[in-house]
Design a protein around this motif. Structure first.
Motif, PDB file in Angstrom:
ATOM      1  N   TYR A 114       0.830  -1.203   0.000  1.00  6.44           N
ATOM      2  CA  TYR A 114       0.000   0.000   0.000  1.00  6.44           C
ATOM      3  C   TYR A 114       0.868   1.258   0.000  1.00  6.44           C
ATOM      4  N   ASP A 115       1.953   1.266   0.776  1.00  5.90           N
ATOM      5  CA  ASP A 115       2.859   2.424   0.769  1.00  5.90           C
ATOM      6  C   ASP A 115       3.432   2.668  -0.620  1.00  5.90           C
ATOM      7  N   ASN A 116       3.952   1.602  -1.236  1.00  2.66           N
ATOM      8  CA  ASN A 116       4.581   1.741  -2.553  1.00  2.66           C
ATOM      9  C   ASN A 116       3.558   2.114  -3.626  1.00  2.66           C
ATOM     10  N   TYR A 117       2.348   1.567  -3.522  1.00  2.00           N
ATOM     11  CA  TYR A 117       1.318   1.937  -4.495  1.00  2.00           C
ATOM     12  C   TYR A 117       0.915   3.400  -4.305  1.00  2.00           C
ATOM     13  N   GLY A 118       0.932   3.875  -3.064  1.00  3.10           N
ATOM     14  CA  GLY A 118       0.693   5.289  -2.803  1.00  3.10           C
ATOM     15  C   GLY A 118       1.742   6.168  -3.451  1.00  3.10           C
ATOM     16  N   ALA A 131      -3.305   8.709  -3.379  1.00  2.00           N
ATOM     17  CA  ALA A 131      -2.081   8.430  -2.624  1.00  2.00           C
ATOM     18  C   ALA A 131      -2.377   8.439  -1.125  1.00  2.00           C
ATOM     19  N   LEU A 132      -3.130   9.443  -0.659  1.00  2.00           N
ATOM     20  CA  LEU A 132      -3.502   9.511   0.757  1.00  2.00           C
ATOM     21  C   LEU A 132      -4.299   8.290   1.194  1.00  2.00           C
ATOM     22  N   PHE A 133      -5.211   7.837   0.330  1.00  2.00           N
ATOM     23  CA  PHE A 133      -6.046   6.683   0.648  1.00  2.00           C
ATOM     24  C   PHE A 133      -5.180   5.458   0.941  1.00  2.00           C
ATOM     25  N   PHE A 134      -4.191   5.194   0.093  1.00  2.00           N
ATOM     26  CA  PHE A 134      -3.360   3.997   0.274  1.00  2.00           C
ATOM     27  C   PHE A 134      -2.340   4.181   1.406  1.00  2.00           C
ATOM     28  N   SER A 147      -2.137   1.660   4.652  1.00  7.29           N
ATOM     29  CA  SER A 147      -0.894   1.077   5.172  1.00  7.29           C
ATOM     30  C   SER A 147      -0.728   1.416   6.651  1.00  7.29           C
ATOM     31  N   LEU A 148      -1.002   2.685   7.021  1.00  7.91           N
ATOM     32  CA  LEU A 148      -0.847   3.124   8.407  1.00  7.91           C
ATOM     33  C   LEU A 148      -1.790   2.347   9.334  1.00  7.91           C
ATOM     34  N   ASN A 149      -3.035   2.114   8.903  1.00 12.57           N
ATOM     35  CA  ASN A 149      -3.997   1.376   9.722  1.00 12.57           C
ATOM     36  C   ASN A 149      -3.525  -0.056   9.981  1.00 12.57           C
ATOM     37  N   ALA A 179       2.045  13.148   5.587  1.00  7.33           N
ATOM     38  CA  ALA A 179       2.412  14.545   5.831  1.00  7.33           C
ATOM     39  C   ALA A 179       2.921  15.216   4.560  1.00  7.33           C
ATOM     40  N   GLY A 180       3.698  14.485   3.770  1.00  4.21           N
ATOM     41  CA  GLY A 180       4.217  15.038   2.522  1.00  4.21           C
ATOM     42  C   GLY A 180       3.106  15.427   1.562  1.00  4.21           C
ATOM     43  N   VAL A 181       2.083  14.573   1.449  1.00  6.45           N
ATOM     44  CA  VAL A 181       0.954  14.885   0.559  1.00  6.45           C
ATOM     45  C   VAL A 181       0.166  16.076   1.107  1.00  6.45           C
ATOM     46  N   LYS A 182      -0.034  16.118   2.433  1.00  8.79           N
ATOM     47  CA  LYS A 182      -0.748  17.248   3.047  1.00  8.79           C
ATOM     48  C   LYS A 182      -0.007  18.560   2.773  1.00  8.79           C
ATOM     49  N   LEU A 183       1.315  18.493   2.814  1.00  5.39           N
ATOM     50  CA  LEU A 183       2.112  19.684   2.535  1.00  5.39           C
ATOM     51  C   LEU A 183       1.955  20.099   1.077  1.00  5.39           C
ATOM     52  N   MET A 184       1.912  19.118   0.174  1.00  8.08           N
ATOM     53  CA  MET A 184       1.691  19.414  -1.249  1.00  8.08           C
ATOM     54  C   MET A 184       0.321  20.046  -1.469  1.00  8.08           C
ATOM     55  N   GLN A 185      -0.657  19.701  -0.616  1.00  9.61           N
ATOM     56  CA  GLN A 185      -2.000  20.269  -0.706  1.00  9.61           C
ATOM     57  C   GLN A 185      -2.120  21.575   0.079  1.00  9.61           C
TER      58      GLN A 185
END
Length: 588
Positions: free
Chosen positions: A149-153, A165-168, A172-174, A193-199
């Motif tokens: 899931y991390d790599n697919y994200g 990306a956030l979904f996967f 993985s985190l869950n 966090a990286g995706v949130k920063l991009m948003q």
């Protein structure tokens, strides 16, 4: 011999062969199950190991061993950049796992292969990753799904599909939370966090960064702490808080240097240099950039030496494989004679003795042929090493050289194509252009040394003379002298020796021009049998030798002298000048 005796004989033989078969399987599995870091640390050795495991597996038709060997070869070929070999090995491994219905291994292979394709063929990368995820979800293999899931994200993030990306990443985190995987959870948190920063959701990004950092401090994840400190620097730089960004980058640089993480340390110094430059603190910016450049050169030199070591290992491996084949042939021959002689000794002992002598002559002939093959192999390997040096030098010239030339051209276009009134900006552009030109010059010197197996002293002498002549033109009013005393006609240097001697002379002259304000600089090379002396002296203002700011420059000279297996001494007297003495031995 009675029937009962024959039965006992064949039972013993059968048990012996079965035990040998079992031992061989254990050996194959132990090779295929070595740690990931050991697989990629020296890829030349790894290729030898896994090819040997593949050969033994095929010999006894051990299907799982064959598949494991192909999967490991695929991984190693990927790190060697041999992508066609990688694809062939991974697909072969997957087909065997599929025929054996080993779904966990199959999913792992498709997942690794898909992730390897992310920069070559994104559509195929997605296809194989989804195959792996589907199999693992069907088996409810939570541990495997965490990484998938991390790599697919990551693939989704590379495609710009941030919500997917956030979904996967969250999936993985869950799973990691359920499995109490404290080591893996920070990676998913930082990805989110990286995706949130991009948003531009900076507050949410900060919360995830904090969670990851706190977990890593709790479990004492040394490398993870370094990564988190670097990410904090990126975060504060992104939101415009240069002071906090600088604080975290400097903290990360100290931590990474202490724990020997050169790539992160290199990136920290680059970011620190950029922040100081934005603050117009050019002195600290330059100091940080020099640290960045020094670490970058160290990594580049390490990679070149590592590649050279791999080539040497490949050559040694081929030699050892020849010896192993000879030993196996001799062992197989002895076993054949022992088993054959035991069963037919009572009937055809005389014939057996005759055949044995004949076979012995064949073995001698085979040894002679192998000696000839070994001689040819030495020549072939030397040619391959030279081709590799030429290929590396071409890559440096064509890629890095052209990129540096483009930088100079772009800066000149900015300077002469636009009316720039800011004098500091003009000075900065000129400084960058000059630095880039010096880098091109040093790159050419490196390529010059790299293209040669050995360098004659006369060739080195011409190179030094050219450098001194350029320095003389660039510095008005300074007298230069260059003298060679001795018979250098038959002196041959390795490429490493040649470039180190040249660099020590170059650095000593440059230091004198930059700091000493001399009227005269003199270079003298003297030979006494196999011992050589190089003296670089000036009549400048000198310096205090216990000055801590001189540490890096003197360390560079000492490191190069050590590579020559020699010694360098620096003597300086205030207002009287500086004297640099290099001594080393060279076998003629």
């Amino acid at each position: 011999m009675s029937n009962k005796s024959l039965t006992i004989f064949f039972l013993c033989l059968s048990n012996f062969l079965f035990a040998q078969h079992k031992i061989l399987i254990q050996k194959i599995d132990s090779i295929n199950n070595i740690q990931y870091q050991d697989k990629i640390e020296n890829t030349a050795k790894s290729v030898k190991w896994f090819n040997e495991a593949l050969f033994n597996s095929q010999k006894i038709n051990y299907k799982k061993g064959i598949a494991d060997s192909y999967a490991n070869l695929g991984l190693v070929y990927y790190y060697q950049g041999k992508y066609d070999f990688c694809s062939d090995a991974m697909i072969k491994a997957a087909r065997i796992y599929e025929s054996l219905k080993m779904e966990t291994k199959l999913a792992q292979t498709w997942a690794e292969y898909g992730y390897q394709l992310k920069r070559k063929n994104m559509s195929l990368a997605v296809k194989y990753m989804l195959k792996a995820i589907k199999i693992s979800e069907k088996k409810n293999d939570k541990k495997a799904l965490c990484g998938m899931y991390d790599n697919y994200g990551v693939l989704k993030e590379m495609k710009g599909e941030l919500d997917s990306a956030l979904f996967f990443y969250n999936k993985s985190l869950n799973l990691k939370t359920q499995l109490k995987d404290s080591f893996g959870m920070p990676y998913s948190l930082n990805n989110i966090a990286g995706v949130k920063l991009m948003q531009n959701k900076t507050d949410e990004a900060k919360k995830y960064f904090d969670k990851a950092y706190n977990i890593r401090k709790t479990i004492k994840d040394i490398y993870g702490i370094s990564e988190s400190l670097n990410l904090y620097g990126d975060y504060y730089k992104k939101i415009g808080n240069q002071d906090l960004a600088l604080q975290y980058y400097e903290q990360c640089a100290d931590w990474s240097k202490k724990n020997n993480f050169p790539l992160i340390t290199q990136e920290n110094h680059k970011q620190i240099s950029e922040i100081y430059e934005s603050k117009n603190d050019y002195k600290k910016a330059l100091s940080s950039y020099k640290n960045y450049d020094f670490i970058k050169d160290s990594i580049l030199n390490f990679n070149i030496r590592n590649r050279q070591a791999e080539l040497d290992t490949e050559y040694e491996t081929e030699q050892k494989e020849k010896q192993i084949l000879l030993q196996r042939a001799e062992i197989a021959e002895k076993n054949l004679w022992i088993l054959g002689g035991f069963s037919i000794a009572l009937i055809v002992s005389i014939v057996g003795f005759f055949v044995y002598n004949r076979q012995k002559q064949k073995t001698k002939q085979l040894q002679k042929e192998n000696e000839l093959k070994d001689a040819l192999l030495v020549i072939e390997t030397q040619n391959r090493l030279q081709e590799q040096r030429l290929r590396i030098s071409r890559d440096l010239h064509d890629n890095i050289g052209s990129q540096l030339t483009f930088i100079i051209s772009s800066i000149d276009n900015l300077r002469y194509g636009y009316s720039i009134e800011n004098e500091k900006l003009v000075e900065k552009l000129s400084s960058i252009s000059s630095f880039t030109k010096e880098t091109i010059s040093e790159l050419r010197d490196t390529i010059w040394a790299l293209n040669k197996d050995e360098i004659s002293f006369e060739d080195l002498k011409v190179r030094i003379s050219n450098f001194i002549e350029k320095a003389k033109i660039a510095s008005n009013g300074i007298h230069f002298g260059f003298e060679c005393e001795g018979n250098f006609e038959n002196v041959k240097l390795s490429s490493l020796q040649g470039i180190n001697i040249y660099r020590i002379i170059q650095e000593a002259i440059n230091n004198s021009l930059k700091h000493a304000n001399p009227k005269e600089i003199f270079v003298k090379v003297k030979q006494n049998k196999n011992e050589f002396f190089v003296v670089i002296s000036d009549d400048g203002k000198g310096f205090q030798q216990n000055d801590e700011n001189l540490g890096n420059g003197l360390n560079n000279l000492e490191k190069r002298a050590k590579e020559l297996k020699g010694n360098v001494k620096v003597k300086s007297v205030i207002n009287q000048g500086t004297n640099v003495l290099l001594t080393f031995n060279i076998d003629k």
